[in-house]
Each structure stands twice: as C-alpha cells, then as structure tokens.
Motif scaffolding. Structure first.
Motif, PDB file in Angstrom:
ATOM      1  N   GLY B 183      31.611  49.982  34.336  1.00 19.98           N
ATOM      2  CA  GLY B 183      33.110  50.035  34.833  1.00 19.98           C
ATOM      3  C   GLY B 183      33.479  49.874  36.216  1.00 19.98           C
ATOM      4  O   GLY B 183      34.730  49.854  36.435  1.00 19.98           O
ATOM      5  N   VAL B 184      32.380  49.765  37.107  1.00 15.52           N
ATOM      6  CA  VAL B 184      32.806  49.269  38.358  1.00 15.52           C
ATOM      7  C   VAL B 184      32.807  47.810  38.605  1.00 15.52           C
ATOM      8  O   VAL B 184      31.927  47.048  38.556  1.00 15.52           O
ATOM      9  N   LYS B 185      34.154  47.190  38.898  1.00 11.72           N
ATOM     10  CA  LYS B 185      34.059  45.855  39.107  1.00 11.72           C
ATOM     11  C   LYS B 185      33.212  45.257  40.301  1.00 11.72           C
ATOM     12  O   LYS B 185      33.769  45.730  41.436  1.00 11.72           O
ATOM     13  N   THR B 186      32.447  44.638  40.117  1.00 10.53           N
ATOM     14  CA  THR B 186      31.472  44.215  41.327  1.00 10.53           C
ATOM     15  C   THR B 186      31.141  42.719  41.402  1.00 10.53           C
ATOM     16  O   THR B 186      31.187  41.939  40.360  1.00 10.53           O
ATOM     17  N   LEU B 187      31.656  42.433  42.502  1.00 14.25           N
ATOM     18  CA  LEU B 187      31.457  41.007  42.826  1.00 14.25           C
ATOM     19  C   LEU B 187      30.212  40.577  43.909  1.00 14.25           C
ATOM     20  O   LEU B 187      30.066  41.346  44.882  1.00 14.25           O
ATOM     21  N   VAL B 188      29.447  39.692  43.590  1.00 13.73           N
ATOM     22  CA  VAL B 188      28.244  39.493  44.351  1.00 13.73           C
ATOM     23  C   VAL B 188      28.808  38.358  45.398  1.00 13.73           C
ATOM     24  O   VAL B 188      29.326  37.480  44.889  1.00 13.73           O
TER      25      VAL B 188
END
Ligand SMILES: [Zn+2]
Lengths: 333, 312
Positions: B183-188
């Motif tokens: 649930g952590v919106k993670t962007l690479v």
C-alpha cells in the motif's frame, strides 16, 4: 560422441567463448547435464568432465540404449573461470538468473538463450548447482516445486541414489534460473549439489558422477550396472533447521557436514576477534544430521552456519512436516 | 533527526548500520509521510545529491513544510563505501531480495527491516542511477500493473519521461514491488549514470519532489517545474544492442531525436582501426538511454529509443 559448439560469444580482445556440448547416442533428447554457469563452479565442471570421459567409454562399449540421446555441457562460462570471477566478466550478471534468455538482449541473456535453445527439449535435465554461502554440503538432489504435473519429477528424486532429495518452493528470484525454466518447459529438472564449489573433492566428484549414471540407468538411457547407492530421504527445504549466528567474530566449528548430532551437542563457538574470549556457543536444538556447515573463519550476525536435517521423519508424503524453522539457540557465555 | 533503521554485527568490531533522516513539522492525524530512498545499488550515486539537497532545503525552510519526510540515502551502505554495486560479502543484487526475511541472512534481514520501516508511508520515491554502462534521461518507471495507481504521481516528478513497462516475475523481488503490495505508492526513478553525479538531473528531481510534496499539501515554498514528461503509453521502446565486440563511439547525443536508420554510433576495433559495426536507429524517436561505458561485447545494450508518434 559428437563435440560441437552450441553458442559462441565475441569479446574485444579475448578469443571467442565457445560453449562446447558433448552428445552421446542419438534419437530422442533424453537427458541433458549442465555444469558450470558461474566462474567458481569448478567442481561442477569437473563432474561433467568425468561424465564425458565415462560416457565416451560406455558408448564405445555399446552401453547406450538405442534411440536415446544424452548431452553434456561442462562449462558455459569459462571467460569468468579463467579470470577467477564468479559472475560475468563485464557486468557481473549471473547467467543463472537470465533464463530463458533473449537472443536480442544483453550478453548474458544471449548466452542463456543460446544455451537454453539447445537444451530445452530434453526430457530430463540435471544442473550441477552451487550455493551462495561457502561451506560443505552433504551431496543432494533438489527439485523446484513448480506446481501440478511434477509427480514424475518428485518420484525420480530417488533414482540418483543420493542420501537426500530436497523439495524447494520457488520464490520470485528463482524464476529466472535454469532449473525453473526447464520445469516450466516440461522437462523434469534437477539440481545436484556436490560437497564443494571452487574445490574439487575426489570423493564427492565420484559420488556425483555415479549418481548421474545411476539415474541414466534407472531411466533406461544407458545399460550398465552400478551399486544402488543410498536410500534417498525426501525432505522439504523449509523443514530443515537453520542455525543462525546472533554474534559476530571468529568461528570455531565442532561439527562437520554428515555428522549426526544430538539435542544439546555443541556445534560451534564464536570468539571475540581481538580479545579471544568466547562470545557465545551454538548447540543443536534437535537430534539430526548436519546437512550444511559454513566454512569461513569470520562470521557476521545472521549467518546460517549449520543446516540440520531432523532425524525424525513425519508427514504422509514422506517429506518432513513443519513450517520454516530457523533457530537461534545460544548459550551466552 | 537521524534514526537507525537496521543494525547487525560484522565480524570485527563494527556494526552494519542503515540510517534515515526524519524531517517533520506540524505532524497531525491527516499529515502525510513521504520516503525518499536510494543507494540500493552501491555504484549508483545520483540519489546522494538529491537526498543532501532535499534534507538541507526542508530543514532550512521548515516553516513552509508540514508532514514527515524520511530520507534513506544508503540502503546498501557497505556497497556505497566500497564502490560495489551488489551487497558485499554476498555478491548479490540487493534489489532482488525484497521483502526479505527476519530470519534470513544479514542482507535479507536488512531488506525486511527496510520494508517494515517504510510501511505506512503514503509515497516512496526509490532513486536509481542506472549502472556504470548506461546513461539515462530522468525518468519514472512503473509496471503496467501498477500504472493506474501510480501514473498521476509519476507525472508530478518533473522528469523527462515516464516509462510504463511490462512486468517480469523477477521484479517481484524489488523494493518497489514489495512496497506497492503493502500500500505504499512507490515510484522508481532512473536517471544519470553510475559512479557519477549529474547536478542538473539532481536539481530537476528535487524540484519534482517539491512539486509532489506541494500536491500532497506538504509544501508551500518555491516551485520550479521545467518538464512535462512524455509517457511511453502506446509507444514502442526499441532496444539497440551490439552484435560486434569492440569499443563503442557514440555519434548521437543522449536525449537526441533521431530518424530511422540514422547512425547513432560505431563499434571500432582498436587493433586494426576497422569499423566492426555501424549502429543505426531502428526507428525515429527519442534516445533516452545511451551507452556510457565504451567496451562492448556481443549483446551489450547501446541505446533505448522511444518511438516517435505524431499525436492524433
Ligand atoms: Zn539501481
């Protein structure tokens, strides 16, 4: 015996790396054996070399069953081996994390693709594998449980006559390995672990060679006689008891791979690296057999220094029951 | 405030320590938490400058900031300190062991504790800088599966490009995947090249992160947006790999628009002086990846080109 180059890669200044395959017999692709994919898998290459040598004689003596083909690829990465590197010379990638490969991709993807295209149609596949931790193993054969349709693979584990057959539940990281992709392709794939990696043990090499031959006999690929080997005990990888360090320092072992231990037996102690006194000891929490023993002198925290197979066998399938058991049992000094 | 995230003993007189810098102001029930992480690959350093700039700026202008920003500059501290891409001693890619395990090796236990520490955050930006071989235009990479939920945030980061790529099972062991599942919106973010710091790219991304904080209601200070990213949706990405081995001399510049069949470089043989291969663009488009390290084998990646498409 047919000797051929199945894939070749160019480098700027070295001679091309030609992956050599040895084929015995003819007809349906029956069994393929792959040795070193990494530069430190010297025992794995040596086992294959002995198999090539043996199968050559067996073929000359008419011991191959008609219509069966065996292929052996002793080394698919001698570029790394020749410069003492484990992974790929240029970018440190691992060929055994590049399967099924891609012919338009990066160098190691191309190597994996070139290799896989030559070996994917075999009915049985055996990879001489190595473990990321340095240490001594009991020889064993491993399969990945990729789901349904694996009953025959499972039942074939005992055909090698090795003391242990291990079943591994794959994690995402495994999905790019040769073993996993062989399985997905419909091949019955096995990974064989000899005692060492960068050291050639004479006894363990012979054990591995014999177990492959035993398997080829059992599957009706060669006609020969060999002593039956060990009874194979099949266990799930997660039912093994991992003994992990909670201290760091100098490791002094009191148990070796293959030794039977009882609950309470001293397995190792760790001493202070500068002052010499003992920081802690690991004792066995169960009765069992030492399956793996770490063999570096220095240990950090969280290192699996021993893996122990419990001596009591339970569970309907013959595989020892129980969830992940990682024990950190210490007698602090 | 500097806090330890994970500590474990190394053999001789030293602890392995992963640290974070927590910067917070006016934290309440509805304020948000954003994590900036980098240094999973020890040879990727662009994120170092981004972390430093952001920490300094937020601390100096705390009155314009509310909520929590956690900065993790070195998830693989031994790697950064020893010019090692992987996790030293294990020779493994740390971004292939997530979510880790509390009972695994030191590397796996570290991964487990990193995930636990970040869990609960609203957004995480995972900054990478390619490797020493390839130079990347500042870009956000999201998988097709996560694009719906992440694209709106990816567009805020002031990069040149957002690459929506196909998923692969091995990528399920990355930090970004583990966090997105939780649930952590993670962007690479990928930008620049290994072992170097490209100052312009770093300030561009800092501006993007400030914009994201502003959109989340966490920042009321200066905003300076310079880019509106191209999104790869419906566009082909062409990979250009070498066939010959030798030394690659680029002719196209990084970030160029090239035409189909334009020469983007040559592979030369220094022993003979001959051209071993003339490398041409397979399509008209934007060169967002270009090889930086000259020595190539057969198969080495030379460029990636985002196909040009006239807007309908
Ligand atoms: Zn990276």
């Amino acid at each position: 015996m047919l000797k051929e180059t199945i894939y070749s890669i160019k480098s700027p200044y070295r001679q091309s790396m030609d992956i050599t395959a040895y084929t015995f017999g003819g007809g349906e692709p029956s069994c393929c054996i792959v040795g070193a994919l990494r530069g430190n898998e010297i025992q794995q290459m040596a086992i294959c070399a002995q198999l090539v040598n043996t199968l050559k004689r067996l073929e000359e003596n008419g011991c191959l069953v008609d219509g069966k083909r065996i292929m052996i690829i002793p080394c698919a990465n001698y570029y790394s081996m020749n410069i003492g590197k484990r992974f790929w010379t240029m970018d440190n990638t691992d060929i055994n994390r590049m399967f099924p490969g891609y012919d338009q991709g990066e160098t190691t993807q191309r190597i994996a693709d070139g290799l896989f295209k030559s070996i994917c149609d075999y009915k049985y596949g055996v990879q001489m594998a190595s473990f990321y931790l340095e240490g001594e193993f009991l020889p064993h054969i491993k399969m990945m449980d990729t789901g349904s349709g694996k009953q025959e693979t499972y039942e074939s584990l005992t055909d090698f006559g090795l003391p242990y057959g291990i079943i591994r539940t794959p994690i995402p990281y495994d999905t790019a390995t040769l073993n996993y992709n062989w399985q997905v392709w419909g091949c019955h794939a096995f990974s064989m672990f000899a005692a060492y990696t960068d050291h050639i043990g004479r006894q363990s090499t012979q054990t591995a060679v014999n177990s492959v031959l035993r398997f080829l006999i059992a599957k009706g690929i060669i006609k020969w006689t060999l002593h039956p080997g060990s009874h194979t005990r099949i266990i799930k990888e997660e039912s093994m008891c991992n003994m992990q360090t909670t201290f760091a320092g100098i490791l002094k072992k009191h148990a070796k791979a293959g030794e039977d231990v009882n609950e309470g037996d001293l397995l190792c102690e760790i001493s202070h690296p500068l002052e010499g006194h003992t920081l802690g000891r690991i004792v066995s929490p169960i009765n069992g057999t030492v399956f793996f023993a770490y063999n570096k002198q220095l240990v950090m925290e969280h290192t699996d220094v021993f893996k122990i197979v419990p001596s009591v066998e339970v569970g309907a399938t013959g595989a020892a029951a129980g969830g992940a058991r990682r024990v950190q049992l210490w007698m602090d000094v | 405030m500097i806090k330890p995230v994970y500590t474990a003993a190394l053999p001789v007189m030293e602890n392995f320590v992963i640290q974070k810098n927590r910067i917070e102001n006016n934290v309440g029930e509805n304020t948000k938490r954003v994590c900036i992480v980098t240094g999973t690959h020890g040879d990727e350093l662009e994120g170092q400058y981004v972390c430093a700039r952001l920490a300094k700026l937020l601390n100096e202008e705390k009155d314009k900031f509310s909520g929590t920003v956690d900065i993790y500059p070195a998830l693989n501290p031994l790697g950064i300190d020893s010019v090692t891409r992987g996790f030293p001693m294990f020779d493994l890619d740390m971004n292939r062991i997530f979510p880790g395990s509390p009972t695994g090796s030191l590397a796996e236990a570290a991964a487990h504790n990193i995930v636990r520490d970040i869990e609960g955050a609203d957004i995480c930006i995972d900054i990478h800088s390619s490797n020493i071989y390839l130079r990347e235009i500042p870009q956000v990479r999201v998988s097709e599966q996560t694009a719906d939920g992440l694209l709106q945030y990816a567009l805020m980061l002031n990069t040149d490009f957002v690459w929506i790529h196909a998923a692969a099972t091995v990528l399920e062991s990355t930090l970004a995947h583990a966090l997105n599942l939780r649930g952590v919106k993670t962007l690479v973010v990928e930008m620049g090249v290994g072992m170097r710091i490209t100052e312009g790219y770093c300030t561009q991304l800092v501006d993007g992160i400030l914009n994201l904080l502003y959109k989340l209601g966490m920042w009321s200070g200066r905003l300076r947006l310079t880019r509106s990213p191209i999104v790869s949706k419906d566009r082909n990405v062409s990979f250009v790999n070498s066939d010959a081995a030798g030394v690659f001399i680029p002719h196209a510049a990084h970030g160029d628009y090239v035409g189909a069949n334009d020469c983007i470089g040559t592979i030369i043989d220094p022993l003979t002086g001959n051209i071993a291969e003339t490398v041409v663009a397979p399509c008209e488009g934007f060169v967002f990846t270009l090889r930086e390290y000259p020595v190539v084998f057969g198969g080495s990646l030379l460029a990636r080109i985002l196909e040009y498409k006239k807007d309908a």
